[in-house]
Every structure is written in C-alpha cells, then in structure tokens.
Design an enzyme around this catalytic site. Sequence first.
Site, PDB file in Angstrom:
ATOM      1  N   CYS A 197      -5.428  -3.433 114.005  1.00 45.04           N
ATOM      2  CA  CYS A 197      -5.515  -4.280 112.821  1.00 45.04           C
ATOM      3  C   CYS A 197      -4.641  -3.690 111.726  1.00 45.04           C
ATOM      4  O   CYS A 197      -4.805  -2.533 111.357  1.00 45.04           O
ATOM      5  CB  CYS A 197      -6.962  -4.382 112.340  1.00 45.04           C
ATOM      6  SG  CYS A 197      -7.119  -5.314 110.801  1.00 45.04           S
TER       7      CYS A 197
ATOM      8  N   ARG B 292      -2.569 -12.439 120.261  1.00 46.54           N
ATOM      9  CA  ARG B 292      -2.770 -12.341 118.813  1.00 46.54           C
ATOM     10  C   ARG B 292      -3.203 -10.909 118.422  1.00 46.54           C
ATOM     11  O   ARG B 292      -2.400 -10.141 117.915  1.00 46.54           O
ATOM     12  CB  ARG B 292      -3.821 -13.376 118.362  1.00 46.54           C
ATOM     13  CG  ARG B 292      -3.807 -13.680 116.866  1.00 46.54           C
ATOM     14  CD  ARG B 292      -4.476 -12.645 115.994  1.00 46.54           C
ATOM     15  NE  ARG B 292      -5.878 -12.400 116.358  1.00 46.54           N
ATOM     16  CZ  ARG B 292      -6.633 -11.460 115.802  1.00 46.54           C
ATOM     17  NH1 ARG B 292      -6.128 -10.681 114.862  1.00 46.54           N
ATOM     18  NH2 ARG B 292      -7.874 -11.268 116.184  1.00 46.54           N
TER      19      ARG B 292
END
Length: 295
Positions: free
Chosen positions: A233, A7
């Site tokens: 991110c 992830r």
Amino acid sequence: MVEVSPRDGLQNEKASISTADKIELIERAIAGGSRRIEVTSFVNPRTVPQMADAEAVCAGLPQRDDVTFIGLVMNRRGADRALATGRIDQLGAVAVATDTFAMANQGQSSDGSIDAAKEIVAAARDAGKTGQVTIGAAFGCPFEGEVAEDRVIGMARALAEAVPVEIAIADTIGVADPARVTSLVMKLRDAVPHVPVRVHFHNTRGTGIANVWAAVLAGAVSVDASIGGLGGCPFAPGAAGNVCTEDVLYMFERAGVRTGLDLASLIETNHWLSGLMGRSLPGMVAGAPPFPKSI
Ligand code: ZN
C-alpha cells in the site's frame, strides 16, 4: 477467492507495468479459474501512477459473462469513471477505521469514508451494478496502532444500511493474528448476519495464511489473494504483499475446500509474473516441489 494482483498486487510497484501485461495477468487469472478479479482502481493518477491506465485496462478486458470485474474507487468521481467504462461489474469502496489512515489513504476522516462508501454502493446500485465495501486498517493502523473491534463493528452496521453485497475486513498492514480474526469475523456475522463477509490479509509478519484459515472457520465466505503474494500500500509504510493465491489455494485443496482455481495454472502465472518483475515473488508454493507429484 478474489484475485487482487492486478490492483493491490501492482499498485505499489515502482516500475511501470504496461497495460498489455496487466490484461495478460487478468487473462491468465481467468484461465486459472478466477471468477472475481479486482482489475484496477479509479484513483488520482498523481498519487497512484501505476493505476493511471484504469480506463485502458477496462477497454482491454475479455468479454466474459461468468467473471465479475471489480473496480476499486474512493469517491463519487471514481465511481463515475468506473461506471463510464461499461466494463466494471462491481464497485469496491473503502472505509477506513482510523482518521489518520483515512486521511493518508483517501483524504477524509474515518466517518467521511463511511459516507463516501455508502454513496459509492448506492451509485453502483443505481447503475444496475453491485457494490461492496472493505473496512481498511480493521486490525491495526500504521499511524494510530490498535483499532478497537467495536469501531469496526459499528462501521459495518452503518455501511450495511447502504446494502452492499459484501463487507470485507482488511488487515492493510499485516498485523492481525488468528485469534483476533476469529473474534472479529464472528462479531461481524452477529452484527450484520445478512451480509457475506470477505477478508483481505497482508502477510507482513507471516500470519497471513493462518488468518485466512481462521477467517474461513469463523464464517468468512470470500478471500482476497494475489498471485505470487505481490502487493503493498503506497499510503501504509512497511506494508508487504497480499496473501499469495497459490499458497492459499494449496492449503484449501489439501483441506478439501473447493475454490474452482487450478494450482498448476496459477503456478505457471507466478513464474511468468516473476519474469516480468525480474525477481522472485514472496509466495512459497510456486517455488516448492510439487506435492503430490501429479500436480
Ligand atoms: Zn491490500
């Protein structure tokens, strides 16, 4: 240790990674001893296209009663999607410490993200699963700068009302240092002594592994890490990869901390993943000579 490469590791990759390769990564992590794995996130595919195959990844997960598969979700809709797969054992919610980053990351205020996280944990419990919460930008915000420890502790107290199985503090942009980590983990343990503490560090400025060590000494019991140190991110400019699983594992093994992970196996997976990405990965141990030589 929680393996987050499927992830957090992959979400920022520009090139699309196939569902089959994601499943192979998860299978390799399990073969290397991982028993908690963040397998995907159930978010808007337009904002995080790399996670658009969340349901397909879940459908391909191996049947393992001894592995906890974690799905990251930002809201009730994401929680419902994750639970509907029937393959997610634990929902991971995110509450963000500052309003600006909460808005960029999940389109709500910081307080709104606390309410959403509590709702997600409740939804997990109602479905007979478990829920945990990560406090994002706990050590600093890409937009607002310094984050007060009191804000993070106040959030943890509020989140604990939902009875998560764990609260994590995340250094989303890699600005933490070991002294602050020690301080914040100890304050967190004082504030919510019944809730286990997990930590999530990015190695943007080279302090990641020192922060892991400081956190463990201060009483954190779980550590997020990513094979190869992959990660980033999409909503935090300049954020670099997670702390590298093999590097953290090497440190723990030399220090006598048992994790259940197998270093040789994970180094092999690093090389496989590096081939898949077509570049060397930030982790260091996989590129160093074995020590001792028997590894
Ligand atoms: Zn992260």
